[in-house]
Design a protein around this motif. Structure first.
Motif, PDB file in Angstrom:
ATOM      1  N   ALA A 135      -9.322 -47.067  19.902  1.00  0.00           N
ATOM      2  CA  ALA A 135      -8.782 -47.398  21.127  1.00  0.00           C
ATOM      3  C   ALA A 135      -9.836 -47.365  22.372  1.00  0.00           C
ATOM      4  O   ALA A 135     -10.060 -48.256  22.918  1.00  0.00           O
ATOM      5  N   ARG A 136     -10.685 -46.314  22.093  1.00  0.00           N
ATOM      6  CA  ARG A 136     -11.744 -46.176  23.032  1.00  0.00           C
ATOM      7  C   ARG A 136     -12.768 -47.204  22.981  1.00  0.00           C
ATOM      8  O   ARG A 136     -13.145 -47.818  24.060  1.00  0.00           O
ATOM      9  N   LEU A 137     -13.022 -47.517  21.879  1.00  0.00           N
ATOM     10  CA  LEU A 137     -14.066 -48.586  21.413  1.00  0.00           C
ATOM     11  C   LEU A 137     -13.596 -49.908  21.963  1.00  0.00           C
ATOM     12  O   LEU A 137     -14.462 -50.814  22.456  1.00  0.00           O
ATOM     13  N   THR A 138     -12.420 -50.200  22.010  1.00  0.00           N
ATOM     14  CA  THR A 138     -11.886 -51.446  22.302  1.00  0.00           C
ATOM     15  C   THR A 138     -11.373 -51.563  23.864  1.00  0.00           C
ATOM     16  O   THR A 138     -10.653 -52.551  24.057  1.00  0.00           O
ATOM     17  N   SER A 139     -11.876 -50.714  24.566  1.00  0.00           N
ATOM     18  CA  SER A 139     -10.999 -50.758  25.796  1.00  0.00           C
ATOM     19  C   SER A 139     -12.035 -50.847  26.948  1.00  0.00           C
ATOM     20  O   SER A 139     -11.428 -51.059  28.107  1.00  0.00           O
ATOM     21  N   PHE A 140     -13.325 -50.639  26.965  1.00  0.00           N
ATOM     22  CA  PHE A 140     -14.232 -50.755  27.801  1.00  0.00           C
ATOM     23  C   PHE A 140     -14.762 -52.276  28.104  1.00  0.00           C
ATOM     24  O   PHE A 140     -14.313 -53.137  27.183  1.00  0.00           O
ATOM     25  N   ALA A 141     -15.509 -52.676  29.166  1.00  0.00           N
ATOM     26  CA  ALA A 141     -15.364 -53.853  29.545  1.00  0.00           C
ATOM     27  C   ALA A 141     -16.352 -54.815  28.484  1.00  0.00           C
ATOM     28  O   ALA A 141     -16.154 -55.873  28.363  1.00  0.00           O
ATOM     29  N   ALA A 142     -17.399 -53.914  27.838  1.00  0.00           N
ATOM     30  CA  ALA A 142     -18.315 -54.432  27.230  1.00  0.00           C
ATOM     31  C   ALA A 142     -17.860 -54.410  25.588  1.00  0.00           C
ATOM     32  O   ALA A 142     -18.675 -54.441  24.720  1.00  0.00           O
ATOM     33  N   ARG A 143     -16.442 -54.200  25.498  1.00  0.00           N
ATOM     34  CA  ARG A 143     -16.120 -53.988  24.172  1.00  0.00           C
ATOM     35  C   ARG A 143     -16.520 -54.908  22.868  1.00  0.00           C
ATOM     36  O   ARG A 143     -16.428 -56.330  23.392  1.00  0.00           O
ATOM     37  N   PRO A 144     -16.619 -54.551  21.719  1.00  0.00           N
ATOM     38  CA  PRO A 144     -17.293 -55.520  20.757  1.00  0.00           C
ATOM     39  C   PRO A 144     -15.996 -56.332  20.148  1.00  0.00           C
ATOM     40  O   PRO A 144     -14.780 -55.836  20.264  1.00  0.00           O
ATOM     41  N   ASN A 145     -16.454 -57.494  19.552  1.00  0.00           N
ATOM     42  CA  ASN A 145     -15.619 -58.201  18.617  1.00  0.00           C
ATOM     43  C   ASN A 145     -15.619 -57.473  17.276  1.00  0.00           C
ATOM     44  O   ASN A 145     -16.977 -57.261  16.854  1.00  0.00           O
ATOM     45  N   ILE A 146     -14.592 -56.910  16.766  1.00  0.00           N
ATOM     46  CA  ILE A 146     -14.981 -56.220  15.475  1.00  0.00           C
ATOM     47  C   ILE A 146     -14.422 -57.137  14.404  1.00  0.00           C
ATOM     48  O   ILE A 146     -13.259 -57.213  14.196  1.00  0.00           O
ATOM     49  N   LEU A 147     -15.278 -57.410  13.160  1.00  0.00           N
ATOM     50  CA  LEU A 147     -14.819 -57.887  12.116  1.00  0.00           C
ATOM     51  C   LEU A 147     -14.703 -56.986  10.804  1.00  0.00           C
ATOM     52  O   LEU A 147     -15.690 -56.315  10.745  1.00  0.00           O
ATOM     53  N   ALA A 163      -9.972 -54.674  12.749  1.00  0.00           N
ATOM     54  CA  ALA A 163     -10.201 -55.930  13.300  1.00  0.00           C
ATOM     55  C   ALA A 163      -9.752 -56.009  14.706  1.00  0.00           C
ATOM     56  O   ALA A 163      -8.497 -55.709  14.938  1.00  0.00           O
ATOM     57  N   THR A 164     -10.518 -56.512  15.600  1.00  0.00           N
ATOM     58  CA  THR A 164      -9.996 -56.844  17.109  1.00  0.00           C
ATOM     59  C   THR A 164      -9.127 -58.247  16.972  1.00  0.00           C
ATOM     60  O   THR A 164      -8.739 -58.621  18.125  1.00  0.00           O
ATOM     61  N   ASN A 165      -9.091 -59.043  16.058  1.00  0.00           N
ATOM     62  CA  ASN A 165      -8.349 -60.392  15.954  1.00  0.00           C
ATOM     63  C   ASN A 165      -7.894 -60.537  14.409  1.00  0.00           C
ATOM     64  O   ASN A 165      -8.822 -60.190  13.545  1.00  0.00           O
ATOM     65  N   PRO A 166      -6.806 -60.886  14.275  1.00  0.00           N
ATOM     66  CA  PRO A 166      -6.241 -61.157  12.922  1.00  0.00           C
ATOM     67  C   PRO A 166      -7.262 -62.037  12.134  1.00  0.00           C
ATOM     68  O   PRO A 166      -7.413 -62.051  10.829  1.00  0.00           O
ATOM     69  N   GLN A 167      -8.030 -63.040  12.702  1.00  0.00           N
ATOM     70  CA  GLN A 167      -8.816 -63.878  11.966  1.00  0.00           C
ATOM     71  C   GLN A 167     -10.081 -63.200  11.765  1.00  0.00           C
ATOM     72  O   GLN A 167     -10.851 -63.578  11.008  1.00  0.00           O
TER      73      GLN A 167
END
Length: 223
Positions: A135-147, A163-167
């Motif tokens: 949650a920390r990793l995906t909450s800041f402005a420059a958060r990455p796309n995680i595959l 993953a940050t997107n089901p795709q």
């Protein structure tokens, strides 16, 4: 004010180095060498990417700082060790990504949202609260796309949540040999990096994602 040099895509390959990978880490190292060889033959795409290699087991280790692969002689060697701390991997990325982006910007580059290619063959350590670090990793402005890519005994539900997107969630098809899966993953990672770099070179800012052969997309729920 000087013009930016170029637009750069930071790519983080985050590899499971837990002991369950002991029989497969040689395939992973061979795959990284192959990726380097291929990218060095695609200089236009490689110029647009800064490639970083992180490994995680009990702790997270940076094996390769974000690097222009055109200037790299050899990939680092991964090795199997310890347990499977997703929390350590995500905490390291949270600490590292803003710092890496700041360094690239201070060098005069425009920076695209980073891409994390996360590969695991098992379940995260029980009870360590990896979800909080995620949650920390995906909450800041420059958060990455995680595959997220699951091989071996990886849990499809966990892969989907990482993953940050089901795709961006994939798991090996039933019966796929782990060595084969690693080879297919590296091929897809290589092509994704090349395609993304080429897209940047032509002014497109979209992340290009290749689904590996022998993997199943988790974008659609299966029953």
């Amino acid at each position: 004010m000087s013009e930016p040099k170029a637009t750069i895509l930071p790519v983080y390959f985050v590899a499971d180095e837990s002991y369950s990978m002991v029989d497969d880490v040689a395939d992973l190292n061979a795959g990284l060498s192959s990726l380097l060889d291929t990218l060095q033959g695609e200089s236009m795409a490689a110029a647009k990417v800064r490639f970083c290699v992180l490994g995680f087991s009990d702790t997270a280790v940076c094996h390769l700082e974000p690097t222009d692969l055109r200037n790299l002689e050899a990939m680092p060697e991964l090795r199997a060790r310890g347990s499977t701390s997703f929390a350590a991997a995500f905490a390291e990325l949270t600490n590292r990504i803003p710092r890496d982006i700041a360094a690239l910007k201070s060098a005069g580059y425009l920076v695209n949202r980073p891409a994390v290619f996360f590969l695991t063959d098992g379940a995260p350590n029980p009870g360590e609260g990896w979800e909080t670090e995620h949650a920390r990793l995906t909450s800041f402005a420059a958060r990455p796309n995680i595959l997220a890519f699951g091989i071996g005994q990886a849990d499809a539900d966990v892969i989907r949540r990482v993953a940050t997107n089901p795709q961006y969630a994939f798991i090996t098809a039933a019966g796929t040999d782990t060595g084969v899966a690693i080879s297919k993953f590296i091929t897809a990672l290589t092509q994704s990096v090349i395609n993304s770099g080429q897209a940047l070179a032509t002014g497109q800012a979209t992340l290009q994602v290749e689904k590996p052969d022998n993997f199943v997309s988790l974008a659609v729920d299966t029953v």
